[in-house]
Design an enzyme around this catalytic site. Sequence first.
Site, PDB file in Angstrom:
ATOM      1  N   HIS A  72     -37.050 -17.108  -4.154  1.00 58.43           N
ATOM      2  CA  HIS A  72     -35.752 -17.686  -3.412  1.00 58.43           C
ATOM      3  C   HIS A  72     -35.403 -16.198  -2.835  1.00 58.43           C
ATOM      4  O   HIS A  72     -34.127 -15.663  -1.593  1.00 58.43           O
ATOM      5  CB  HIS A  72     -35.004 -16.667  -5.092  1.00 58.43           C
ATOM      6  N   SER A 107     -28.589 -15.074  -1.987  1.00 61.03           N
ATOM      7  CA  SER A 107     -27.793 -15.029  -2.959  1.00 61.03           C
ATOM      8  C   SER A 107     -26.396 -15.831  -2.993  1.00 61.03           C
ATOM      9  O   SER A 107     -25.722 -16.440  -2.610  1.00 61.03           O
ATOM     10  CB  SER A 107     -28.535 -14.277  -3.763  1.00 61.03           C
ATOM     11  N   ASP A 134     -37.233 -22.087  -4.093  1.00 61.11           N
ATOM     12  CA  ASP A 134     -36.253 -21.104  -4.889  1.00 61.11           C
ATOM     13  C   ASP A 134     -36.168 -21.309  -6.104  1.00 61.11           C
ATOM     14  O   ASP A 134     -36.199 -23.354  -6.613  1.00 61.11           O
ATOM     15  CB  ASP A 134     -35.694 -21.684  -3.883  1.00 61.11           C
TER      16      ASP A 134
END
EC number: 3.1.2.-
Length: 168
Positions: A146, A18, A112
Amino acid sequence: MLQHPKVKGPSIALLGFSKGGDLCLSMASFLKGITATVLINACVANTVAPLHYKDMIIPKLVDDLGKVKITKSGFLTFMDTWSNPLEEHNHQSLVPLEKAQVPFLFIVGMDDQSWKSEFYAQIASERLQAHGKERPQIICYPETGHCIDPPYFPPSRASVHAVLGEAI
């Protein structure tokens, strides 16, 4: 990190997830002693806050938190909050990954809901190749979100965002 007694050296590899992914891209672009970079659902632009390194500042990618949505399951989705990093007014937020001298591996969750990870990996691939660099390896996982955890972790459909304190 290379000075840490538990780091064997003479170089290190990076793993970023991330926001940590765009930080790893920046480290690979500016620092020496890095031999590889693995990115899990990373953005090719600097996000969240401006990045300061020496006398340089990479501004954050423009976002609009007013576009945060809530899914049917009650989780936050940020898909529409991020501007396109290829738009001219966002070019300065792009991490200059073409300066890196390392191979990249992008791991992409195809579901995601935080940002367009596959799109960002493709941008990275095109930019690297346009600068005569090796094409990064991109591995896409269908029906994966994600947060991609290490093996043997219990699966989860959502996690609590460390900054927001909300389920995403």
